[in-house]
Motif scaffolding. Structure first.
Motif, PDB file in Angstrom:
ATOM      1  N   UNK A  24       0.826  -1.203   0.000  1.00 19.78           N
ATOM      2  CA  UNK A  24       0.000   0.000   0.000  1.00 19.78           C
ATOM      3  C   UNK A  24       0.863   1.257   0.000  1.00 19.78           C
ATOM      4  N   UNK A  25       2.053   1.150   0.581  1.00 23.09           N
ATOM      5  CA  UNK A  25       2.992   2.275   0.578  1.00 23.09           C
ATOM      6  C   UNK A  25       3.651   2.428  -0.797  1.00 23.09           C
ATOM      7  N   UNK A  26       3.566   1.348  -1.608  1.00 20.13           N
ATOM      8  CA  UNK A  26       4.137   1.403  -2.946  1.00 20.13           C
ATOM      9  C   UNK A  26       5.416   0.617  -3.115  1.00 20.13           C
ATOM     10  N   UNK A  27       5.700  -0.279  -2.162  1.00 17.92           N
ATOM     11  CA  UNK A  27       6.930  -1.069  -2.205  1.00 17.92           C
ATOM     12  C   UNK A  27       6.575  -2.549  -2.267  1.00 17.92           C
ATOM     13  N   UNK A  28       6.965  -3.215  -3.352  1.00 19.13           N
ATOM     14  CA  UNK A  28       6.701  -4.639  -3.526  1.00 19.13           C
ATOM     15  C   UNK A  28       7.999  -5.368  -3.864  1.00 19.13           C
ATOM     16  N   UNK A  29       8.327  -6.416  -3.106  1.00 19.16           N
ATOM     17  CA  UNK A  29       9.585  -7.123  -3.353  1.00 19.16           C
ATOM     18  C   UNK A  29       9.545  -7.951  -4.621  1.00 19.16           C
ATOM     19  N   UNK A  30      10.737  -8.249  -5.134  1.00 18.50           N
ATOM     20  CA  UNK A  30      10.857  -9.116  -6.307  1.00 18.50           C
ATOM     21  C   UNK A  30      10.292 -10.504  -5.990  1.00 18.50           C
ATOM     22  N   UNK A  31      10.027 -11.279  -7.030  1.00 21.28           N
ATOM     23  CA  UNK A  31       9.386 -12.583  -6.872  1.00 21.28           C
ATOM     24  C   UNK A  31      10.178 -13.524  -5.973  1.00 21.28           C
ATOM     25  N   UNK A  32      11.511 -13.407  -6.009  1.00 19.36           N
ATOM     26  CA  UNK A  32      12.356 -14.313  -5.223  1.00 19.36           C
ATOM     27  C   UNK A  32      12.099 -14.186  -3.726  1.00 19.36           C
ATOM     28  N   UNK A  33      11.537 -13.058  -3.303  1.00 17.37           N
ATOM     29  CA  UNK A  33      11.261 -12.841  -1.879  1.00 17.37           C
ATOM     30  C   UNK A  33      10.288 -13.892  -1.354  1.00 17.37           C
ATOM     31  N   UNK A  34       9.394 -14.357  -2.222  1.00 14.96           N
ATOM     32  CA  UNK A  34       8.373 -15.333  -1.817  1.00 14.96           C
ATOM     33  C   UNK A  34       8.817 -16.771  -2.017  1.00 14.96           C
ATOM     34  N   UNK A  35      10.015 -16.977  -2.519  1.00 17.15           N
ATOM     35  CA  UNK A  35      10.539 -18.322  -2.756  1.00 17.15           C
ATOM     36  C   UNK A  35      11.036 -18.909  -1.436  1.00 17.15           C
ATOM     37  N   UNK A  36      10.313 -19.883  -0.902  1.00 17.24           N
ATOM     38  CA  UNK A  36      10.661 -20.453   0.392  1.00 17.24           C
ATOM     39  C   UNK A  36      11.998 -21.186   0.384  1.00 17.24           C
ATOM     40  N   UNK A  37      12.469 -21.560  -0.811  1.00 17.46           N
ATOM     41  CA  UNK A  37      13.746 -22.262  -0.908  1.00 17.46           C
ATOM     42  C   UNK A  37      14.932 -21.314  -1.056  1.00 17.46           C
ATOM     43  N   UNK A  38      14.642 -20.034  -1.246  1.00 17.45           N
ATOM     44  CA  UNK A  38      15.717 -19.062  -1.444  1.00 17.45           C
ATOM     45  C   UNK A  38      16.458 -18.803  -0.141  1.00 17.45           C
ATOM     46  N   UNK A  39      17.774 -18.739  -0.234  1.00 21.63           N
ATOM     47  CA  UNK A  39      18.603 -18.412   0.926  1.00 21.63           C
ATOM     48  C   UNK A  39      19.058 -16.949   0.878  1.00 21.63           C
ATOM     49  N   UNK A  40      18.598 -16.219  -0.118  1.00 26.05           N
ATOM     50  CA  UNK A  40      18.989 -14.809  -0.247  1.00 26.05           C
ATOM     51  C   UNK A  40      18.439 -14.007   0.924  1.00 26.05           C
ATOM     52  N   UNK A  41      19.148 -12.948   1.308  1.00 30.00           N
ATOM     53  CA  UNK A  41      18.737 -12.102   2.415  1.00 30.00           C
ATOM     54  C   UNK A  41      18.409 -10.681   1.963  1.00 30.00           C
ATOM     55  N   UNK A  42      18.875 -10.306   0.774  1.00 31.84           N
ATOM     56  CA  UNK A  42      18.605  -8.962   0.253  1.00 31.84           C
ATOM     57  C   UNK A  42      17.858  -9.082  -1.068  1.00 31.84           C
ATOM     58  N   UNK A  43      16.834  -8.239  -1.218  1.00 36.04           N
ATOM     59  CA  UNK A  43      15.949  -8.351  -2.378  1.00 36.04           C
ATOM     60  C   UNK A  43      15.655  -6.982  -2.975  1.00 36.04           C
ATOM     61  N   UNK A  44      15.592  -6.956  -4.296  1.00 37.50           N
ATOM     62  CA  UNK A  44      15.181  -5.740  -4.995  1.00 37.50           C
ATOM     63  C   UNK A  44      13.674  -5.561  -4.830  1.00 37.50           C
ATOM     64  N   UNK A  45      13.192  -4.368  -5.128  1.00 44.22           N
ATOM     65  CA  UNK A  45      11.751  -4.096  -5.098  1.00 44.22           C
ATOM     66  C   UNK A  45      11.362  -3.395  -6.404  1.00 44.22           C
ATOM     67  N   UNK A  46      10.088  -3.088  -6.523  1.00 42.10           N
ATOM     68  CA  UNK A  46       9.615  -2.354  -7.702  1.00 42.10           C
ATOM     69  C   UNK A  46      10.088  -0.901  -7.708  1.00 42.10           C
TER      70      UNK A  46
END
Length: 221
Positions: A24-46
């Protein structure tokens, strides 16, 4: 090119409620953020210059206090435990509601009178907050620091009581514990690094205001 803006968000219970608010604030994470198998800790947004880091709830405050992230979303329990002077918490986000409570085995509670306590041995991940709470009542608190599995501590004789987050109370009940007093009510807060807020006010102040507006806005049923 402007420095990236980093928002620290917590793993676990608050994150599920925080994501719609971020959208609602206008910030949505990249698709990888929702990947439960991802070990990444930093994610891009729109937003090209905004990224998210996903860390443990207690670490959100540390990342923001030390300036590694400029903003964060964290429970007020964490703020009460650490009391970082470098943090500014301008918005109660109205999500992540729960409480910090003292609990003990039901058999002990049946014969216990908290008004008679002078010394307690408590298992908790909030030793500072716990000591302050009991000191205000004139009770000496011996705190055993645990990071999880608090409810089993009384069963194994590690401590008579625990101080922990409680939402529904189901975990306490399933381990034979009952709440006997509330230490504090908890909700999630938007936090900002004070130095960053001064140096990057043109970026941060409008973003903080958007969070405030969206938190105050009535939600559709």
């Amino acid at each position: 090119m402007p420095q990236p803006l980093i928002i620290a968000v917590p793993k676990g219970r608050i994150l599920k409620e925080a994501l719609p608010l971020l959208a609602r604030v206008g910030i949505e994470p990249e698709a990888a953020f929702s990947d439960e198998d991802s070990r990444a800790l930093r994610f891009a947004t729109n937003q090209p210059h905004v990224s998210l880091i996903r860390v443990r709830a207690f670490d959100v405050a540390t990342f923001v206090a030390h300036g590694a992230a400029q903003l964060g979303i964290v429970g007020s329990d964490v703020l009460m435990e650490f009391a970082y002077s470098e943090l500014y918490a301008p918005v109660d986000l109205g999500i992540g509601h729960c409480r910090i409570s003292v609990a003990e085995p039901a058999a002990l509670a049946a014969r216990d009178d908290p008004r008679g306590w002078s010394h307690v041995r408590v298992a908790t991940k909030y030793p500072s907050l716990t000591r302050r709470h009991f000191e205000a009542r004139g009770v000496q608190a011996e705190c055993v620091k645990l990071n999880g599995a608090m409810e089993i501590a009384p069963l194994l004789g590690l401590a008579d009581r625990i101080v922990d987050l409680v939402s529904s109370g189901r975990t306490l009940a399933e381990n034979g514990l009952v709440e006997i007093e509330t230490v504090a009510e908890v909700s999630a807060r938007l936090i900002v690094n004070r130095a960053a807020f001064k140096l990057r006010a043109a970026e941060l102040a409008p973003l903080v205001e958007r969070f405030r507006e969206q938190t105050a806005a009535p939600r559709a049923a």
